[in-house]
Design a protein around this motif. Structure first.
Motif, PDB file in Angstrom:
ATOM      1  N   ASN A  55       0.859  -1.035  -0.081  1.00 16.22           N
ATOM      2  CA  ASN A  55      -0.010   0.234   0.096  1.00 16.22           C
ATOM      3  C   ASN A  55       1.044   1.374  -0.222  1.00 16.22           C
ATOM      4  O   ASN A  55       1.624   1.483   1.063  1.00 16.22           O
ATOM      5  CB  ASN A  55      -0.794  -0.173   1.000  1.00 16.22           C
ATOM      6  CG  ASN A  55      -1.805   1.158   1.247  1.00 16.22           C
ATOM      7  OD1 ASN A  55      -1.712   2.182   0.503  1.00 16.22           O
ATOM      8  ND2 ASN A  55      -2.921   0.968   2.036  1.00 16.22           N
ATOM      9  N   ARG A  57       0.515   4.366   0.544  1.00 16.60           N
ATOM     10  CA  ARG A  57       0.334   5.209   1.569  1.00 16.60           C
ATOM     11  C   ARG A  57       0.719   4.578   3.190  1.00 16.60           C
ATOM     12  O   ARG A  57       1.190   5.362   4.010  1.00 16.60           O
ATOM     13  CB  ARG A  57      -1.249   5.468   2.118  1.00 16.60           C
ATOM     14  CG  ARG A  57      -1.790   6.487   0.935  1.00 16.60           C
ATOM     15  CD  ARG A  57      -3.295   6.508   1.369  1.00 16.60           C
ATOM     16  NE  ARG A  57      -3.188   7.491   2.647  1.00 16.60           N
ATOM     17  CZ  ARG A  57      -4.380   7.984   3.193  1.00 16.60           C
ATOM     18  NH1 ARG A  57      -5.688   7.441   2.685  1.00 16.60           N
ATOM     19  NH2 ARG A  57      -4.425   8.652   4.165  1.00 16.60           N
ATOM     20  N   THR A  66       1.834  10.421  -2.487  1.00 18.05           N
ATOM     21  CA  THR A  66       0.949   9.249  -2.857  1.00 18.05           C
ATOM     22  C   THR A  66      -0.756   9.762  -2.705  1.00 18.05           C
ATOM     23  O   THR A  66      -1.556   8.754  -2.880  1.00 18.05           O
ATOM     24  CB  THR A  66       1.099   8.199  -1.844  1.00 18.05           C
ATOM     25  OG1 THR A  66       0.897   8.687  -0.531  1.00 18.05           O
ATOM     26  CG2 THR A  66       2.265   7.577  -1.774  1.00 18.05           C
ATOM     27  N   TRP A  67      -1.076  10.914  -2.744  1.00 20.51           N
ATOM     28  CA  TRP A  67      -2.441  11.500  -2.838  1.00 20.51           C
ATOM     29  C   TRP A  67      -2.381  12.975  -3.248  1.00 20.51           C
ATOM     30  O   TRP A  67      -1.626  13.616  -3.019  1.00 20.51           O
ATOM     31  CB  TRP A  67      -3.007  11.476  -1.231  1.00 20.51           C
ATOM     32  CG  TRP A  67      -4.348  11.824  -1.239  1.00 20.51           C
ATOM     33  CD1 TRP A  67      -5.472  11.042  -1.316  1.00 20.51           C
ATOM     34  CD2 TRP A  67      -4.856  13.314  -1.063  1.00 20.51           C
ATOM     35  NE1 TRP A  67      -6.649  11.754  -1.548  1.00 20.51           N
ATOM     36  CE2 TRP A  67      -6.288  13.040  -1.239  1.00 20.51           C
ATOM     37  CE3 TRP A  67      -4.123  14.396  -0.766  1.00 20.51           C
ATOM     38  CZ2 TRP A  67      -7.350  14.406  -1.189  1.00 20.51           C
ATOM     39  CZ3 TRP A  67      -5.113  15.614  -0.688  1.00 20.51           C
ATOM     40  CH2 TRP A  67      -6.487  15.437  -0.738  1.00 20.51           C
ATOM     41  N   ASP A 418      -0.629  12.624   3.625  1.00 18.69           N
ATOM     42  CA  ASP A 418      -1.560  11.604   3.682  1.00 18.69           C
ATOM     43  C   ASP A 418      -1.217  10.962   5.074  1.00 18.69           C
ATOM     44  O   ASP A 418      -1.857  10.013   5.260  1.00 18.69           O
ATOM     45  CB  ASP A 418      -1.830  10.929   2.483  1.00 18.69           C
ATOM     46  CG  ASP A 418      -0.772  10.156   2.016  1.00 18.69           C
ATOM     47  OD1 ASP A 418       0.535  10.220   2.712  1.00 18.69           O
ATOM     48  OD2 ASP A 418      -0.558   9.425   1.078  1.00 18.69           O
TER      49      ASP A 418
END
Length: 489
Positions: A55, A57, A66-67, A418
């Motif tokens: 993942n 995040r 990542t976001w 994030d």
């Protein structure tokens, strides 16, 4: 040299459970299939394989964004088929905005000198080439040798500096670190400068512990040495991580073009510039700092366009995403994001300190990250903590410091936009669980070398010091980790 190898020599086919609805034959894993397959099957096969990825995040090793907001995602998808080299409006705006952010000495209508790159690695290559060419041109004009350029950095620099030195034949002179001081010492750096030094590279945000190097002191010491020697050795600031942090959290800190010897700065838009991976920037102080012979002009795309990049074509999506973030967030928005990251960093740091098990290696001021090491690693070490955290989904790197502090091992958690306070608190809980589990296990690494803890010297038995034992444990664990790693691909 082969840089990749098959993951499994026996498993030569790709199999997918749900793709069997569309196609029953398996696909070759390492060769192009003879026939086409339905688009649904191709999608499902790849989607199934991607399920095994970590993942992003929870990958706390990475500084990379990542976001992003859905609106920016839409803009990026709309521009996915646009070639960056065909468009100059967006990058020119970004270059000028970033140049003003770094206090470039520009007039109201004066255009900044800079370029968008794939990341800070390409930006550093370009900046280094500019320094090398300027130094060579000056040496030629003076009738002096120009075949032995060098660059002075700290041993804490990112690997892209080693790549630059290797690829473009520049000697890399590194200021060694020491325990408790993990950035370049400006005094020692200036001592290493000679007439062949093309520049001194300072790091605004060390990858190892997030610390900002003292660029102001470096500038002052180097100005004095230039005055004494008649040289004009300049400074490049590698602000890959800190360039989008310092202007908002530490606006009074002098590290940028306010210092006269700072001639170029690179920054990663895909780190705290808050853009997905694939965008960096390099800004020069003035046109005089970028030699004209490095700039190429093309007109076969419809208009005269100057270009100075290592590659030609690349997507425009990340450039447009950077433009979106700059105008969407503005100064206030970036400041809010960076302050929030710093607050969450302090939450994580305080949580780790409360366990009573860790030394905090990072600083409160700098890149919002927490680098920490075990106070007692006589039974289990940081590599074991890192490995066991993966069971909870966390990717937390463990690594050794560069020379001369390579016996020091740390874990590092990068706080991105994030990474919430809730995640910080959960990470502390999971680390505590890991420590309790390790306490109940035998010391695996130590057991493998315990038989060697006494060495013979001149016919006598000498017990190894704690420092020697730590170094040996670290090396043993590193060999075990490397043995499990797949080849580079």
């Amino acid at each position: 040299m082969v840089l990749s190898k098959t993951a499994s020599e026996s498993d030569v086919s790709v199999h997918s459970t749900f793709a069997s609805r569309y196609v029953r034959s398996s696909l070759p894993r390492f060769k192009m299939p003879e026939n086409s397959i339905p688009k649904e099957a191709a999608y499902q096969i790849i989607n199934d394989e991607l399920m095994l990825d970590g993942n992003p995040r929870l990958n706390l090793a990475s500084f990379v964004t990542t976001w992003m907001e859905p609106e920016c995602d839409k803009l990026m998808m709309a521009a996915i088929n646009k070639n960056y080299v065909d468009m100059d409006e967006y990058p020119n705006r970004c270059v000028n905005i970033i140049a003003h952010l770094f206090n470039a000495p520009l007039g109201d209508s004066e255009a900044a000198v800079g370029v968008g790159t794939v990341g800070s690695s390409e930006a550093i290559m370009l900046a280094g080439l500019a320094f090398k060419r300027k130094w060579q041109n000056k040496r030629k004009a003076e009738g002096k040798p120009y075949d032995r350029p060098n660059i002075v950095t700290g041993a804490n620099v990112q690997v892209c500096w080693e790549k630059f030195a290797n690829y473009f034949e520049v000697e890399l002179k590194e200021v060694k670190l020491r325990e408790g001081y993990y950035v370049m010492d400006p005094v020692k750096a200036v001592e290493m400068v000679d007439e062949n030094t093309i520049c001194v590279a300072a790091i605004l945000g060390s990858t190892l512990n997030g610390e900002f190097e003292d660029v102001k002191l470096l500038n002052d010491l180097l100005m004095e040495k230039n005055k004494q020697t008649g040289w004009d050795t300049p400074i490049h600031v590698d602000a890959a991580s800190g360039g989008f942090i310092a202007p908002f959290l530490y606006p009074e800190l002098e590290w940028d073009f306010r210092l006269p010897l700072v001639k170029s700065i690179n920054v990663s838009g895909h780190k705290y510039g808050l853009v997905y991976a694939g965008i960096g920037w390099v800004i020069w102080r003035s046109k005089e700092d970028l030699p004209d012979e490095l700039i190429f002009h093309i007109n076969y795309l419809g208009a005269d366009q100057p270009t100075f990049t290592l590659n030609f074509s690349k997507g425009s999506s990340q450039v447009i995403a950077q433009y979106y973030q700059l105008i969407r967030l503005g100064y206030e928005g970036y400041q809010n994001v960076m302050e929030n990251c710093r607050e969450n960093m302090l939450v994580l740091k305080e949580g780790l300190e409360k366990t009573g098990r860790f030394h905090i290696v990072s600083k409160d001021d700098g890149v919002p990250l927490v680098a920490f090491s075990l106070k007692d690693n006589s039974q289990h070490n940081e590599f074991e903590v890192s490995e066991m955290l993966r069971r909870f989904g966390w990717i937390v790197p463990a690594y050794t410091m560069p020379a001369d502090a390579q016996h020091v091992t740390v874990l590092r958690v990068v706080i991105r936009e994030d990474f919430s306070r809730t995640l910080a608190e959960r990470l502390v809980l999971d680390i505590t669980k890991v420590l309790h589990e390790l306490d109940a296990l035998p010391a695996k690494v130590n057991a493998k070398i315990s038989a060697q803890k006494n060495t013979k010297a001149n016919g006598t038995v000498r017990k190894k010091t704690a420092l020697e034992m730590q170094r040996e444990i670290t090396q043993t664990w590193l060999k075990m980790v490397k043995a499990r790693k797949a080849a580079v691909c």
